[in-house]
Design an enzyme around this catalytic site. Structure first.
Site, mmCIF file in Angstrom:
data_model
loop_
_atom_site.group_PDB
_atom_site.id
_atom_site.type_symbol
_atom_site.label_atom_id
_atom_site.label_comp_id
_atom_site.label_asym_id
_atom_site.label_seq_id
_atom_site.Cartn_x
_atom_site.Cartn_y
_atom_site.Cartn_z
ATOM 1 N N ASP A 1 0.871 -1.167 0.000
ATOM 2 C CA ASP A 1 0.000 0.000 0.000
ATOM 3 C C ASP A 1 0.908 1.217 0.000
ATOM 4 O OD1 ASP A 1 -2.904 0.591 -0.068
ATOM 5 O OD2 ASP A 1 -2.325 1.961 1.543
ATOM 6 N N LYS B 1 15.214 4.605 -11.119
ATOM 7 C CA LYS B 1 14.239 4.809 -10.044
ATOM 8 C C LYS B 1 14.483 3.854 -8.877
ATOM 9 C CE LYS B 1 9.269 4.728 -8.952
ATOM 10 N NZ LYS B 1 7.895 4.446 -9.375
ATOM 11 N N ARG C 1 9.514 2.032 -2.812
ATOM 12 C CA ARG C 1 9.222 0.599 -2.960
ATOM 13 C C ARG C 1 10.519 -0.213 -2.864
ATOM 14 N NH1 ARG C 1 6.104 1.420 -6.588
ATOM 15 N NH2 ARG C 1 4.347 1.437 -5.169
HETATM 16 P P1 ITT Z 1 -3.449 -2.315 -5.423
HETATM 17 O O1 ITT Z 1 -4.165 -1.865 -4.170
HETATM 18 O O2 ITT Z 1 -4.208 -3.330 -6.212
HETATM 19 O O3 ITT Z 1 -2.028 -2.722 -5.149
HETATM 20 P P2 ITT Z 1 -3.664 0.480 -6.127
HETATM 21 O O4 ITT Z 1 -3.238 1.265 -7.314
HETATM 22 O O5 ITT Z 1 -5.092 0.622 -5.658
HETATM 23 O O6 ITT Z 1 -3.337 -1.054 -6.421
HETATM 24 P P3 ITT Z 1 -2.759 1.701 -3.684
HETATM 25 O O7 ITT Z 1 -4.101 1.649 -3.053
HETATM 26 O O8 ITT Z 1 -1.566 1.336 -2.847
HETATM 27 O O9 ITT Z 1 -2.675 0.765 -4.944
HETATM 28 O O10 ITT Z 1 -2.592 3.142 -4.292
HETATM 29 C C1 ITT Z 1 -1.342 3.710 -4.429
HETATM 30 C C2 ITT Z 1 -1.361 4.744 -5.525
HETATM 31 O O11 ITT Z 1 -0.252 5.630 -5.265
HETATM 32 C C3 ITT Z 1 -1.125 4.102 -6.864
HETATM 33 O O12 ITT Z 1 -2.317 3.910 -7.570
HETATM 34 C C4 ITT Z 1 -0.186 5.088 -7.558
HETATM 35 O O13 ITT Z 1 -0.906 5.996 -8.298
HETATM 36 C C5 ITT Z 1 0.476 5.847 -6.428
HETATM 37 N N1 ITT Z 1 1.834 5.343 -6.320
HETATM 38 C C6 ITT Z 1 2.320 4.428 -5.448
HETATM 39 N N2 ITT Z 1 3.606 4.158 -5.717
HETATM 40 C C7 ITT Z 1 3.928 4.908 -6.787
HETATM 41 C C8 ITT Z 1 5.085 5.054 -7.553
HETATM 42 O O14 ITT Z 1 6.188 4.343 -7.315
HETATM 43 N N3 ITT Z 1 5.058 5.911 -8.572
HETATM 44 C C9 ITT Z 1 3.963 6.618 -8.852
HETATM 45 N N4 ITT Z 1 2.817 6.527 -8.211
HETATM 46 C C10 ITT Z 1 2.798 5.671 -7.168
#
Ligand code: ITT
Length: 214
Positions: free
Chosen positions: A77, A187, A197
């Site tokens: 998350d 990255k 990450r």
């Molecule tokens: P899952 O829950 O299925 O894993 P999700 O997209 O809904 O997918 P999250 O609830 O964790 O995941 O939302 C995190 C959001 O934050 C994600 O959709 C990205 O837009 C953003 N995000 C997270 N890590 C990122 C990264 O390395 N680069 C750019 N945006 C990122």
């Protein structure tokens, strides 16, 4: 490397439906000899993210996938927290993109709100990407690993690489480019990776090799 230290094998369920995350995890875990099957590959439903913290939602997603398959599952998350916006979008980063997801719109929202808050300097536009990984294992406690990358939000999107909010985020330990202007290797590769990450995965790797979880 022995992977049975945490009770997992060299194949893990990755409890995500996000293609960008899936690609990054494949790249980050392959050197550790771990291959992943995504929740989508396994036909698992996407649980509703009802918690208010990254850790809570990561655990919820990992436990849902582990309960459905009976196998160890890893979830992430994550999101971008912007200081001048009181930490928003934070755990709601995906939801700011609406349904279906439109990150052009979500980035526009962040930029508009920063303009309204009169946050014009890099200092005033301070932000951080955060990722919490949860490893859920049948019959064992769930482990959490948190990675963070501090930086700032640009005044306009730059670069078409990466995913999500990458084009508006400049990591403070980088060279001034956004994540959207960096290759995956830039990255999250190398001995001292930039991305939240990759930093979380480094803690996961240390735990596999004998260190502790958060
Ligand atoms: P899952 O829950 O299925 O894993 P999700 O997209 O809904 O997918 P999250 O609830 O964790 O995941 O939302 C995190 C959001 O934050 C994600 O959709 C990205 O837009 C953003 N995000 C997270 N890590 C990122 C990264 O390395 N680069 C750019 N945006 C990122």
């Amino acid at each position: 490397m022995t992977k049975d230290r945490l009770g997992i094998s060299d194949r893990l369920i990755l409890a995500t439906h996000n293609e960008g995350k899936l690609r990054e995890f494949r790249e980050l875990l392959a050197p550790m000899g771990i291959t992943v099957m995504s929740a989508a590959d396994c036909g698992l439903p996407e649980p509703e993210e009802t918690e208010t913290t990254f850790a809570g939602n990561a655990e919820l997603k990992a436990v849902a996938a582990m309960s459905a398959t009976g196998l160890p599952a890893l979830a992430d998350d994550s999101g971008v927290t912007v200081e001048a916006l009181n930490g928003d979008p934070g755990v709601y980063s995906a939801r700011w993109a609406g349904e279906p997801r439109d990150f052009g719109m979500a980035m526009g929202l962040v930029l508009d709100k920063l303009a309204t808050a009169d946050a014009t300097t890099d200092e005033a536009r301070g932000a951080a990407f955060v990722a919490v990984l949860a490893l859920a294992r049948p019959g064992a406690e769930t482990l959490l690993f948190e990675g963070r990358c501090d930086g700032h939000i640009t005044d306009a999107p730059r670069g078409g690489l990466g995913f999500g909010y990458d084009p508006i985020f400049v990591p403070q330990d980088g060279d001034g480019r956004t994540f959207g202007e960096m290759s995956s290797e830039e990255k999250h590769g190398g001995e001292r990776p930039l991305s939240h990450r990759a930093r979380a995965v480094a803690l996961f790797k240390a735990a596999l090799e004998g260190g502790g979880a958060r």
